[in-house]
Design a protein around this motif. Structure first.
Motif, PDB file in Angstrom:
ATOM      1  N   PHE A   8       0.979  -1.089  -0.082  1.00 37.55           N
ATOM      2  CA  PHE A   8      -0.106  -0.070   0.091  1.00 37.55           C
ATOM      3  C   PHE A   8       0.857   1.296   0.097  1.00 37.55           C
ATOM      4  N   ALA A   9       1.893   1.136  -0.767  1.00 37.08           N
ATOM      5  CA  ALA A   9       2.817   2.417  -1.077  1.00 37.08           C
ATOM      6  C   ALA A   9       2.314   3.751  -1.199  1.00 37.08           C
ATOM      7  N   ASN A  10       2.935   4.834  -0.937  1.00 38.53           N
ATOM      8  CA  ASN A  10       2.712   6.141  -1.617  1.00 38.53           C
ATOM      9  C   ASN A  10       3.144   6.399  -2.821  1.00 38.53           C
ATOM     10  N   GLY A  11       3.057   7.572  -3.559  1.00 36.54           N
ATOM     11  CA  GLY A  11       3.536   7.538  -4.929  1.00 36.54           C
ATOM     12  C   GLY A  11       4.979   8.187  -4.834  1.00 36.54           C
ATOM     13  N   GLN A  12       5.843   8.008  -3.987  1.00 38.51           N
ATOM     14  CA  GLN A  12       6.980   8.635  -4.134  1.00 38.51           C
ATOM     15  C   GLN A  12       8.011   8.378  -5.100  1.00 38.51           C
ATOM     16  N   ASP A  13       8.146   6.834  -5.384  1.00 39.42           N
ATOM     17  CA  ASP A  13       9.000   6.340  -6.497  1.00 39.42           C
ATOM     18  C   ASP A  13       8.494   5.065  -6.962  1.00 39.42           C
ATOM     19  N   THR A  14       7.434   5.352  -7.867  1.00 41.37           N
ATOM     20  CA  THR A  14       6.491   4.072  -8.308  1.00 41.37           C
ATOM     21  C   THR A  14       7.437   3.097  -8.915  1.00 41.37           C
ATOM     22  N   ALA A  15       8.579   3.173  -9.744  1.00 42.49           N
ATOM     23  CA  ALA A  15       9.464   2.054 -10.314  1.00 42.49           C
ATOM     24  C   ALA A  15      10.052   1.415  -9.164  1.00 42.49           C
ATOM     25  N   GLU A  16      10.514   1.744  -8.162  1.00 37.64           N
ATOM     26  CA  GLU A  16      11.006   1.027  -7.076  1.00 37.64           C
ATOM     27  C   GLU A  16       9.833   0.454  -6.128  1.00 37.64           C
ATOM     28  N   GLN A  17       8.674   0.910  -6.137  1.00 36.13           N
ATOM     29  CA  GLN A  17       7.753   0.307  -5.453  1.00 36.13           C
ATOM     30  C   GLN A  17       7.131  -0.935  -6.336  1.00 36.13           C
ATOM     31  N   TYR A  18       7.389  -1.113  -7.364  1.00 37.08           N
ATOM     32  CA  TYR A  18       6.699  -2.134  -8.184  1.00 37.08           C
ATOM     33  C   TYR A  18       8.074  -3.150  -7.998  1.00 37.08           C
ATOM     34  N   ARG A  19       9.327  -2.610  -8.221  1.00 34.62           N
ATOM     35  CA  ARG A  19      10.391  -3.565  -8.113  1.00 34.62           C
ATOM     36  C   ARG A  19      10.355  -4.362  -6.725  1.00 34.62           C
ATOM     37  N   LEU A  20       9.813  -3.552  -5.561  1.00 33.71           N
ATOM     38  CA  LEU A  20       9.936  -4.073  -4.420  1.00 33.71           C
ATOM     39  C   LEU A  20       8.750  -5.062  -4.346  1.00 33.71           C
ATOM     40  N   LEU A  21       7.767  -4.784  -4.964  1.00 36.01           N
ATOM     41  CA  LEU A  21       6.475  -5.902  -5.178  1.00 36.01           C
ATOM     42  C   LEU A  21       6.957  -7.149  -5.629  1.00 36.01           C
ATOM     43  N   LEU A  22       7.544  -6.951  -6.799  1.00 35.42           N
ATOM     44  CA  LEU A  22       7.853  -8.242  -7.582  1.00 35.42           C
ATOM     45  C   LEU A  22       8.794  -8.864  -6.870  1.00 35.42           C
ATOM     46  N   GLU A  23       9.809  -8.443  -6.487  1.00 34.37           N
ATOM     47  CA  GLU A  23      11.057  -9.073  -5.905  1.00 34.37           C
ATOM     48  C   GLU A  23      10.581  -9.814  -4.496  1.00 34.37           C
ATOM     49  N   ALA A  24       9.798  -8.988  -3.735  1.00 34.26           N
ATOM     50  CA  ALA A  24       9.142  -9.522  -2.648  1.00 34.26           C
ATOM     51  C   ALA A  24       8.212 -10.653  -2.718  1.00 34.26           C
ATOM     52  N   ALA A  25       7.470 -10.567  -3.679  1.00 30.02           N
ATOM     53  CA  ALA A  25       6.512 -11.825  -4.195  1.00 30.02           C
ATOM     54  C   ALA A  25       7.274 -12.956  -4.896  1.00 30.02           C
ATOM     55  N   ARG A  26       8.397 -12.889  -5.205  1.00 31.79           N
ATOM     56  CA  ARG A  26       9.194 -14.089  -5.503  1.00 31.79           C
ATOM     57  C   ARG A  26       9.625 -14.493  -4.303  1.00 31.79           C
ATOM     58  N   PHE A  27       9.991 -13.746  -3.239  1.00 28.79           N
ATOM     59  CA  PHE A  27      10.400 -14.476  -2.066  1.00 28.79           C
ATOM     60  C   PHE A  27       9.363 -15.043  -1.148  1.00 28.79           C
ATOM     61  N   ALA A  28       8.276 -14.358  -1.438  1.00 27.62           N
ATOM     62  CA  ALA A  28       7.120 -14.941  -0.638  1.00 27.62           C
ATOM     63  C   ALA A  28       6.768 -16.347  -1.109  1.00 27.62           C
ATOM     64  N   ASP A  29       7.004 -16.445  -2.378  1.00 25.87           N
ATOM     65  CA  ASP A  29       6.433 -17.807  -2.972  1.00 25.87           C
ATOM     66  C   ASP A  29       7.651 -18.725  -2.967  1.00 25.87           C
ATOM     67  N   ALA A  30       8.905 -18.332  -2.734  1.00 23.01           N
ATOM     68  CA  ALA A  30       9.928 -19.257  -2.542  1.00 23.01           C
ATOM     69  C   ALA A  30       9.920 -19.908  -1.038  1.00 23.01           C
ATOM     70  N   GLU A  31       9.684 -18.862   0.025  1.00 23.59           N
ATOM     71  CA  GLU A  31       9.712 -19.103   1.272  1.00 23.59           C
ATOM     72  C   GLU A  31       8.435 -19.816   2.162  1.00 23.59           C
ATOM     73  N   GLY A  32       7.418 -19.856   1.073  1.00 24.00           N
ATOM     74  CA  GLY A  32       6.271 -20.575   2.033  1.00 24.00           C
ATOM     75  C   GLY A  32       5.285 -19.568   2.316  1.00 24.00           C
ATOM     76  N   PHE A  33       5.209 -18.168   2.102  1.00 25.28           N
ATOM     77  CA  PHE A  33       4.283 -17.046   2.644  1.00 25.28           C
ATOM     78  C   PHE A  33       2.990 -17.684   1.952  1.00 25.28           C
TER      79      PHE A  33
END
Length: 344
Positions: A8-33
């Motif tokens: 639920f990010a604010n709009g400070q740096d949208t490209a970085e927020q999308y990068r965080l979303l996708l990389e964190a999603a990969r982590f969650a997928d691998a780690e059993g979240f």
């Protein structure tokens, strides 16, 4: 206790927020979240990267294989249910049957420029809308007026993989909303932002009572609580690292709730100092009592307290402003906390 990731990010740096979303999603997928949640927000910097959760969910679905992909939330009165059913059936197909939706009624009048006539009856429309959405998801046809007023029966495509749509109702603290979720046999997605611990306990009791009254068993009791999260090896480090991003994040939300933040020429220094003091006090209370901001050990009591209330899942909001690489690095500590809490 399950752990998921919430965005639920604010709009400070949208490209970085999308990068965080996708990389964190990969982590969650691998780690059993259990899941990755993305919200629906419109016309404001607070939540700006997320105007359509079906789009972000499809992106997450395409790069993961196990984690559930959920909306947190779809503001149902803003949309034709036909489009919601279509879009989320696509997500369900792309993900191999991992889609899920939390449904919200909406509350900000500005959002309702998308559907002006639905604002006054938004809560009633949620009840009716969930019923129609379930019908569409299961393959039923629903009536709609066509050109010239002729009624047509409409069935949506593609067909989803799941026979029954996993649904939650988003509840900010209203007892009526918790009861509605139970009456409809939905899960409930809530938080500790606008309700005390005592209020949460009362609301969850109302939810369980409504589930039972509607004939749903305990297995249908799916309670998810969203918590701002940053877990570091050292609790003091976590609190200080999160302080500036979190207070900035809180400040960015103030105009959304009709509050004014002093920020420039027409405001005296004393007012700005008072605002900083207010935000700092709010951060201290929130971070220590309503968040997973700290070390694994310091966060355990909050998880245990929520488990005692019957909470099934913690939705960890990680994109409130901590730098993307730092937030990603902290996920390792969150995974340790999750492992510690598997038996709760």
């Amino acid at each position: 206790m399950k752990f998921s990731l919430f965005f639920f990010a604010n709009g400070q740096d949208t490209a970085e927020q999308y990068r965080l979303l996708l990389e964190a999603a990969r982590f969650a997928d691998a780690e059993g979240f259990s899941a990755v949640w993305t919200p629906e927000r419109h016309f404001h910097d607070f939540g700006a990267p997320f105007p359509n959760p079906s789009v972000t969910a499809a992106a997450v679905a395409a790069i993961t294989s196990r984690v559930e992909v959920r909306a947190g939330s779809v503001v149902l009165p803003l949309h034709d249910h036909l489009r919601v059913a279509e879009e989320w059936a696509v997500v369900d197909q792309v993900s191999g049957g991992r889609a899920g939706l939390a449904i919200a009624s909406g509350w900000n009048p500005q959002d309702f420029v998308l559907a002006p006539g639905n604002f006054e009856n938004n809560k009633i429309l949620v009840r009716d809308g969930i019923q129609e959405l379930r019908a569409l998801w299961s393959g039923e046809a629903v009536p709609r007026p066509g050109p010239g007023g002729e009624e047509r029966l409409i069935r949506t495509y593609p067909r989803p993989q799941q026979n029954r749509m996993p649904l939650w109702v988003t509840a900010a603290g209203s007892a009526e909303t918790f009861s509605l979720a139970g009456e409809l046999g939905c899960g409930v997605l809530t938080h500790l932002l606008g309700q005390s611990w005592d209020r949460l306990e009362d609301n969850l009791a109302d939810y369980s009572e409504a589930l039972e009254g509607a004939g749903y068993g305990i297995d249908s009791d799916r309670v998810t609580v969203m918590l701002h999260t940053f877990v570091a090896e050292d609790g003091r480090t976590a609190l200080e690292t999160a302080r500036a991003p979190m207070t900035s994040y809180m400040r960015s939300s103030m105009s959304l709730f009709g509050l004014k933040s002093p920020n420039g020429g027409n405001t005296g220094q004393a007012s700005e100092a008072a605002m900083r003091e207010l935000l700092d006090h709010a951060y201290e209370e929130h971070a220590r009592n309503r968040c997973l901001i700290g070390s694994v050990e310091s966060c355990l009591p909050i998880v245990e307290r929520l488990a005692d209330l019957g909470v099934d899942e913690l939705a960890c909001l990680i994109d409130f402003g901590v730098a993307a690489d730092e937030a990603l690095g902290a996920l390792r500590n969150l995974a340790v906390l999750r492992e510690r809490c598997e038996e709760l």
